[in-house]
Design a protein around this motif. Structure first.
Motif, PDB file in Angstrom:
ATOM      1  N   PRO A 293       0.820  -1.193   0.000  1.00 21.44           N
ATOM      2  CA  PRO A 293       0.000   0.000   0.000  1.00 21.44           C
ATOM      3  C   PRO A 293       0.855   1.244   0.000  1.00 21.44           C
ATOM      4  O   PRO A 293       1.955   1.265   0.547  1.00 21.44           O
ATOM      5  CB  PRO A 293      -0.809  -0.132   1.305  1.00 21.44           C
ATOM      6  N   ALA A 294       0.337   2.284  -0.678  1.00 27.52           N
ATOM      7  CA  ALA A 294       1.052   3.554  -0.693  1.00 27.52           C
ATOM      8  C   ALA A 294       0.899   4.215   0.662  1.00 27.52           C
ATOM      9  O   ALA A 294      -0.210   4.471   1.131  1.00 27.52           O
ATOM     10  CB  ALA A 294       0.478   4.458  -1.790  1.00 27.52           C
ATOM     11  N   GLU A 295       2.002   4.448   1.351  1.00 23.54           N
ATOM     12  CA  GLU A 295       1.962   5.063   2.651  1.00 23.54           C
ATOM     13  C   GLU A 295       3.261   5.791   2.904  1.00 23.54           C
ATOM     14  O   GLU A 295       4.274   5.497   2.284  1.00 23.54           O
ATOM     15  CB  GLU A 295       1.712   4.010   3.740  1.00 23.54           C
TER      16      GLU A 295
ATOM     17  N   TRP B 244       6.794  -5.665  11.735  1.00 25.83           N
ATOM     18  CA  TRP B 244       7.234  -7.048  11.573  1.00 25.83           C
ATOM     19  C   TRP B 244       6.690  -7.692  10.301  1.00 25.83           C
ATOM     20  O   TRP B 244       7.411  -8.495   9.681  1.00 25.83           O
ATOM     21  CB  TRP B 244       6.874  -7.866  12.810  1.00 25.83           C
ATOM     22  N   PRO B 245       5.435  -7.372   9.854  1.00 28.42           N
ATOM     23  CA  PRO B 245       5.029  -7.955   8.555  1.00 28.42           C
ATOM     24  C   PRO B 245       5.904  -7.463   7.396  1.00 28.42           C
ATOM     25  O   PRO B 245       6.175  -8.237   6.460  1.00 28.42           O
ATOM     26  CB  PRO B 245       3.580  -7.484   8.403  1.00 28.42           C
ATOM     27  N   ASP B 246       6.336  -6.182   7.452  1.00 27.34           N
ATOM     28  CA  ASP B 246       7.213  -5.668   6.398  1.00 27.34           C
ATOM     29  C   ASP B 246       8.526  -6.443   6.370  1.00 27.34           C
ATOM     30  O   ASP B 246       9.006  -6.862   5.303  1.00 27.34           O
ATOM     31  CB  ASP B 246       7.500  -4.179   6.623  1.00 27.34           C
ATOM     32  N   LYS B 247       9.114  -6.611   7.570  1.00 24.55           N
ATOM     33  CA  LYS B 247      10.401  -7.305   7.653  1.00 24.55           C
ATOM     34  C   LYS B 247      10.269  -8.767   7.216  1.00 24.55           C
ATOM     35  O   LYS B 247      11.107  -9.280   6.465  1.00 24.55           O
ATOM     36  CB  LYS B 247      10.942  -7.233   9.077  1.00 24.55           C
TER      37      LYS B 247
ATOM     38  N   GLU C 155     -13.573   2.486  -3.338  1.00 20.91           N
ATOM     39  CA  GLU C 155     -14.198   1.661  -2.305  1.00 20.91           C
ATOM     40  C   GLU C 155     -14.572   0.286  -2.866  1.00 20.91           C
ATOM     41  O   GLU C 155     -14.338  -0.747  -2.224  1.00 20.91           O
ATOM     42  CB  GLU C 155     -15.444   2.358  -1.758  1.00 20.91           C
ATOM     43  N   THR C 156     -15.110   0.267  -4.087  1.00 22.86           N
ATOM     44  CA  THR C 156     -15.452  -1.013  -4.716  1.00 22.86           C
ATOM     45  C   THR C 156     -14.196  -1.838  -4.983  1.00 22.86           C
ATOM     46  O   THR C 156     -14.186  -3.062  -4.794  1.00 22.86           O
ATOM     47  CB  THR C 156     -16.209  -0.764  -6.033  1.00 22.86           C
ATOM     48  N   ARG C 157     -13.136  -1.160  -5.421  1.00 23.97           N
ATOM     49  CA  ARG C 157     -11.884  -1.860  -5.694  1.00 23.97           C
ATOM     50  C   ARG C 157     -11.342  -2.522  -4.429  1.00 23.97           C
ATOM     51  O   ARG C 157     -10.808  -3.642  -4.475  1.00 23.97           O
ATOM     52  CB  ARG C 157     -10.852  -0.888  -6.264  1.00 23.97           C
ATOM     53  N   ALA C 158     -11.467  -1.839  -3.286  1.00 23.63           N
ATOM     54  CA  ALA C 158     -10.990  -2.413  -2.032  1.00 23.63           C
ATOM     55  C   ALA C 158     -11.739  -3.695  -1.686  1.00 23.63           C
ATOM     56  O   ALA C 158     -11.139  -4.695  -1.254  1.00 23.63           O
ATOM     57  CB  ALA C 158     -11.130  -1.393  -0.904  1.00 23.63           C
ATOM     58  N   TRP C 159     -13.050  -3.703  -1.879  1.00 22.00           N
ATOM     59  CA  TRP C 159     -13.839  -4.911  -1.602  1.00 22.00           C
ATOM     60  C   TRP C 159     -13.523  -6.025  -2.604  1.00 22.00           C
ATOM     61  O   TRP C 159     -13.471  -7.206  -2.246  1.00 22.00           O
ATOM     62  CB  TRP C 159     -15.324  -4.579  -1.615  1.00 22.00           C
ATOM     63  N   LEU C 160     -13.309  -5.658  -3.870  1.00 23.66           N
ATOM     64  CA  LEU C 160     -12.929  -6.666  -4.856  1.00 23.66           C
ATOM     65  C   LEU C 160     -11.594  -7.305  -4.495  1.00 23.66           C
ATOM     66  O   LEU C 160     -11.426  -8.529  -4.590  1.00 23.66           O
ATOM     67  CB  LEU C 160     -12.857  -6.039  -6.249  1.00 23.66           C
ATOM     68  N   GLN C 161     -10.638  -6.499  -4.077  1.00 19.77           N
ATOM     69  CA  GLN C 161      -9.341  -7.036  -3.699  1.00 19.77           C
ATOM     70  C   GLN C 161      -9.442  -7.920  -2.465  1.00 19.77           C
ATOM     71  O   GLN C 161      -8.731  -8.927  -2.347  1.00 19.77           O
ATOM     72  CB  GLN C 161      -8.357  -5.888  -3.478  1.00 19.77           C
ATOM     73  N   ALA C 162     -10.334  -7.565  -1.544  1.00 22.12           N
ATOM     74  CA  ALA C 162     -10.567  -8.432  -0.383  1.00 22.12           C
ATOM     75  C   ALA C 162     -11.148  -9.775  -0.819  1.00 22.12           C
ATOM     76  O   ALA C 162     -10.751 -10.845  -0.312  1.00 22.12           O
ATOM     77  CB  ALA C 162     -11.499  -7.740   0.602  1.00 22.12           C
ATOM     78  N   ALA C 163     -12.078  -9.744  -1.761  1.00 23.64           N
ATOM     79  CA  ALA C 163     -12.663 -10.980  -2.269  1.00 23.64           C
ATOM     80  C   ALA C 163     -11.621 -11.828  -2.993  1.00 23.64           C
ATOM     81  O   ALA C 163     -11.584 -13.066  -2.847  1.00 23.64           O
ATOM     82  CB  ALA C 163     -13.834 -10.661  -3.199  1.00 23.64           C
ATOM     83  N   ILE C 164     -10.772 -11.175  -3.766  1.00 21.22           N
ATOM     84  CA  ILE C 164      -9.708 -11.896  -4.474  1.00 21.22           C
ATOM     85  C   ILE C 164      -8.783 -12.577  -3.477  1.00 21.22           C
ATOM     86  O   ILE C 164      -8.442 -13.764  -3.616  1.00 21.22           O
ATOM     87  CB  ILE C 164      -8.918 -10.917  -5.367  1.00 21.22           C
TER      88      ILE C 164
ATOM     89  N   ILE D 109       0.529 -14.379   1.207  1.00 18.72           N
ATOM     90  CA  ILE D 109      -0.758 -13.683   1.122  1.00 18.72           C
ATOM     91  C   ILE D 109      -1.215 -13.204   2.499  1.00 18.72           C
ATOM     92  O   ILE D 109      -1.821 -12.129   2.629  1.00 18.72           O
ATOM     93  CB  ILE D 109      -1.819 -14.582   0.446  1.00 18.72           C
ATOM     94  N   LEU D 110      -0.893 -13.960   3.566  1.00 19.71           N
ATOM     95  CA  LEU D 110      -1.233 -13.523   4.923  1.00 19.71           C
ATOM     96  C   LEU D 110      -0.440 -12.278   5.308  1.00 19.71           C
ATOM     97  O   LEU D 110      -0.991 -11.328   5.886  1.00 19.71           O
ATOM     98  CB  LEU D 110      -0.978 -14.651   5.921  1.00 19.71           C
ATOM     99  N   LEU D 111       0.863 -12.259   4.999  1.00 18.76           N
ATOM    100  CA  LEU D 111       1.681 -11.098   5.317  1.00 18.76           C
ATOM    101  C   LEU D 111       1.229  -9.874   4.533  1.00 18.76           C
ATOM    102  O   LEU D 111       1.144  -8.760   5.076  1.00 18.76           O
ATOM    103  CB  LEU D 111       3.155 -11.404   5.025  1.00 18.76           C
ATOM    104  N   GLN D 112       0.914 -10.054   3.262  1.00 19.77           N
ATOM    105  CA  GLN D 112       0.489  -8.914   2.464  1.00 19.77           C
ATOM    106  C   GLN D 112      -0.890  -8.418   2.897  1.00 19.77           C
ATOM    107  O   GLN D 112      -1.161  -7.220   2.831  1.00 19.77           O
ATOM    108  CB  GLN D 112       0.492  -9.281   0.980  1.00 19.77           C
ATOM    109  N   THR D 113      -1.733  -9.333   3.347  1.00 17.66           N
ATOM    110  CA  THR D 113      -3.034  -8.898   3.867  1.00 17.66           C
ATOM    111  C   THR D 113      -2.855  -8.086   5.145  1.00 17.66           C
ATOM    112  O   THR D 113      -3.520  -7.054   5.340  1.00 17.66           O
ATOM    113  CB  THR D 113      -3.930 -10.116   4.136  1.00 17.66           C
ATOM    114  N   ALA D 114      -1.945  -8.536   6.017  1.00 17.92           N
ATOM    115  CA  ALA D 114      -1.688  -7.795   7.250  1.00 17.92           C
ATOM    116  C   ALA D 114      -1.121  -6.418   6.966  1.00 17.92           C
ATOM    117  O   ALA D 114      -1.422  -5.446   7.669  1.00 17.92           O
ATOM    118  CB  ALA D 114      -0.725  -8.590   8.135  1.00 17.92           C
ATOM    119  N   ARG D 115      -0.348  -6.296   5.916  1.00 22.29           N
ATOM    120  CA  ARG D 115       0.261  -5.007   5.571  1.00 22.29           C
ATOM    121  C   ARG D 115      -0.692  -4.088   4.825  1.00 22.29           C
ATOM    122  O   ARG D 115      -0.498  -2.883   4.769  1.00 22.29           O
ATOM    123  CB  ARG D 115       1.500  -5.238   4.697  1.00 22.29           C
ATOM    124  N   SER D 116      -1.729  -4.658   4.206  1.00 25.54           N
ATOM    125  CA  SER D 116      -2.583  -3.867   3.324  1.00 25.54           C
ATOM    126  C   SER D 116      -3.626  -3.044   4.070  1.00 25.54           C
ATOM    127  O   SER D 116      -4.209  -2.129   3.500  1.00 25.54           O
ATOM    128  CB  SER D 116      -3.304  -4.782   2.330  1.00 25.54           C
ATOM    129  N   GLY D 117      -3.910  -3.404   5.335  1.00 27.94           N
ATOM    130  CA  GLY D 117      -4.943  -2.688   6.070  1.00 27.94           C
ATOM    131  C   GLY D 117      -6.346  -3.112   5.704  1.00 27.94           C
ATOM    132  O   GLY D 117      -7.309  -2.427   6.060  1.00 27.94           O
TER     133      GLY D 117
END
Length: 623
Positions: free
Chosen positions: A8-10, A18-21, A100-109, A161-169
């Motif tokens: 994510p852009a931040e 720790w998820p980043d590392k 907002e729709t894109r965020a839900w689509l990415q969650a579904a993916i 995918i778990l680490l990237q989900t934790a980092r994505s918010g």
């Protein structure tokens, strides 16, 4: 490109979480191992060629070791592709959706990918246990060591995918999506007696509805295939799910497919070593005085490069950056440039050594040598159709300032480009003379390219070598994972009797061989546009090939019609990923190119109809 959530852009933070590392450490480790495996594969296969052809003492265990390393490379590449969001996927819906729709689509993916990997984990463990009882004959070691690559990489993809989900918010949205999938699965489980009762109509639920919805929202195609296949077998059959892992292994481990990462690597080396720039400089000097000459340069350059790399993205990336600036100086329209780039890439999919032809031959049993021998003439005919189009449209352009070629410049650039232009001929000579197989010949090309770049085209930018290896692993993993899951899906379709039903239906409605070829062209134009090329071929070519037998159509001829139609569809708007890749490489907005690309695609379809109607075009050079 998939729509899986990436970094994510931040704002930059002083201390990484720790998820980043963990994600960074995992990524570096997997990329390093994959890069080492690619180098080891090249060295091992090239040593096998030298030992067999030059020393007349073949290394009997090299194929087994290379095959085991190849499975590990494909699975590690799939991990890298997942981490870099580079799995093959249809991303138009998520790309054009509101934030907002894109965020839900990415969650579904993410939820579908997570559930698919969880469903694969237990069968992967069972499969490794089963393989521990088998022994590789030449190496004398348990077969489980190679199968363990599947189990380990399923775990690594889960961690990724778990680490990237934790980092994505988007953890909460992903959990909601997982709950929704669980409810869907429970509902289908409750309907199991009804699903069994309706017979093959349940294929529409799993392989049309579920796969279609998953692909439409942006789920990577390989995971969509795996999700539907696991669900179908679990809910409607008594087949153990380890069969899916077995099919994935068999699909990814075919010796012929080892050519894919090696030719992808060779294609990327073309740009890395400067081969493409040398070829372009010579062609520009030779044809610069012709009205529209640089358009012909682009066409011929794509013909030459496609015969080397086998990767459409690598082909276009090798040609466009060196040629487009010069064409723009001569007043070329940006949209027309990208349209011709896309058309010339679509034209050249049957030029050997083509990854698509290798894949098609491996899943249908058609001779790769016959496909290679037959593929060149159809590509040249399509190139002629495009050249006529260029000739007609360039009549309205002002003549170039040069009225004749500068022969001194032509001689100079020819001498410089000669080693680069010799590469495709070296590759084809090695195949024709029996020096190497279609897989091994790629290593000859790689060694040749490296030697020429070091000894002639110096200096070599060695800092780019490691990223090229990682990019090779990612692209190869994305392709091979789709092949593996599509093999499992095709097996499930075949076991259901669907292939027989399809053959009967198409035989009844096609209206003879030419009608069947017409239906084939339409079907693969659509499938290539939506599904990408390799998945479409993997799923439908083995099913339709027996139908073509009923009409007396030559296997090689039918295969080439399928490949060309699929390739044209891949570069057609609105969904063709190849078209958007051409726009990205040419740095031109799709809106500027879309009105131009139809001209070239229409000409290619006309050429395809001509090739389909005249079978000797495909069969004249088959021995």
């Amino acid at each position: 490109m998939s729509s899986l959530p990436g970094r994510p852009a931040e704002p930059a933070r002083a201390t990484a979480s720790w998820p980043d590392k963990a994600d960074a450490w995992l990524g570096r480790a997997v990329e390093l191992i994959a890069a080492v495996l690619i180098v080891a594969e090249v060295c091992l296969l090239f040593a096998g060629v030298v030992a067999r052809y030059a020393l007349h003492s073949p290394i009997v265990w090299s194929d087994e070791l290379a095959g085991g390393m190849f499975l590990w490379l494909g699975m590690l590449g799939a991990v890298i592709a997942l981490r870099r969001n580079e799995h093959l996927a249809f991303s138009a819906l998520s790309r054009n959706a509101a934030p907002e729709t894109r965020a839900w689509l990415q969650a579904a993916i993410t939820a579908v990918v997570l559930v698919t990997l969880c469903l694969m984990l237990r069968p992967a463990i069972d499969y490794v246990e089963d393989e521990s009882f088998a022994t590789l004959p030449n190496l004398g070691v348990p077969s489980s060591w190679r199968a363990f690559g599947v189990e380990l990489c399923v775990v690594l993809m889960l961690l990724t995918i778990l680490l990237q989900t934790a980092r994505s918010g988007r953890l909460l949205a992903t959990l909601i999506a997982i709950v929704a999938l669980t409810i869907l699965g429970a509902g289908l489980w409750a309907l199991t007696p009804w699903l069994v009762h309706i017979g093959n109509f349940n294929l529409l639920i799993f392989f049309v509805l579920i796969v279609g919805v998953a692909i439409l929202i942006g789920v990577p195609i390989g995971f969509a295939f795996g999700f539907a296949t696991l669900g179908y077998l679990a809910l409607t059959t008594t087949t153990p799910l380890s069969v899916v892992i077995n099919r994935l292994d068999q699909g990814m481990s075919q010796p012929l497919l080892l050519a894919i990462p090696l030719f992808v690597f060779l294609g990327l080396l073309i740009d890395f070593t400067g081969f493409a720039k040398m070829i372009i400089a010579f062609l520009a000097a030779l044809l610069g005085f012709v009205r529209g000459g640089l358009y012909y340069v682009l066409l011929v350059a794509m013909l030459l490069v496609s015969g080397i790399s086998g990767s459409k993205v690598a082909d276009m990336a090798a040609i466009a950056p060196g040629l487009f600036p010069e064409m723009r100086k001569h007043g070329a329209n940006d949209g027309d440039l990208v349209a011709l780039l896309a058309g010339s890439a679509a034209m050249a999919d049957t030029i050997p050594p083509s990854i698509v032809l290798i894949t098609l031959g491996s899943v249908t049993g058609i001779s790769i040598a016959s496909l290679f021998a037959a593929g060149l003439l159809p590509a040249l005919i399509l190139a002629l159709f495009l050249a006529i189009t260029i000739f007609v449209r360039s009549r309205s352009e002002p003549p170039p300032p040069e009225t004749r070629p500068d022969w001194a410049r032509v001689r100079k650039t020819f001498i410089t480009a000669l080693p680069a232009m010799a590469l495709p001929f070296v590759i084809r000579w090695a195949v024709v003379e029996g020096v190497a197989t279609a897989t091994e010949v790629s290593t000859i090309g790689i060694v040749y390219a490296m030697l020429v770049s070091v000894l002639i085209y110096r200096p070599v930018q060695w800092s780019r070598f490691y990223p090229v290896l990682v990019e090779t692993a990612a692209l190869s993993g994305a392709i091979l994972f789709v092949i593996g899951t599509a093999t499992g899906m095709a097996w499930a379709l075949t076991q259901s009797g669907f292939s027989n039903d399809l053959a009967h239906t198409m035989t009844a409605v096609s209206g003879g061989p030419y009608g069947f070829l017409a239906i084939t062209i339409i079907v693969f134009l659509l499938l290539g546009n939506i599904l990408e090329g390799i998945p479409a071929i993997l799923l439908f070519a083995p099913l339709l090939l027996p139908v073509s037998h009923a009409f007396g159509i030559n296997d090689v001829h039918y295969a080439l019609v399928v490949v060309i139609a699929m390739s044209i569809g891949l570069f057609a708007p609105p969904f063709g990923i190849g078209f958007f890749a051409a726009c990205a490489i040419g740095k031109v907005a799709p809106d500027a190119a879309i009105k131009h690309v139809w001209r070239y695609l229409a000409i290619l379809i006309l050429g395809l109809v001509f090739i389909a109607a005249v079978e000797p075009i495909s069969t004249i050079f088959i021995r």
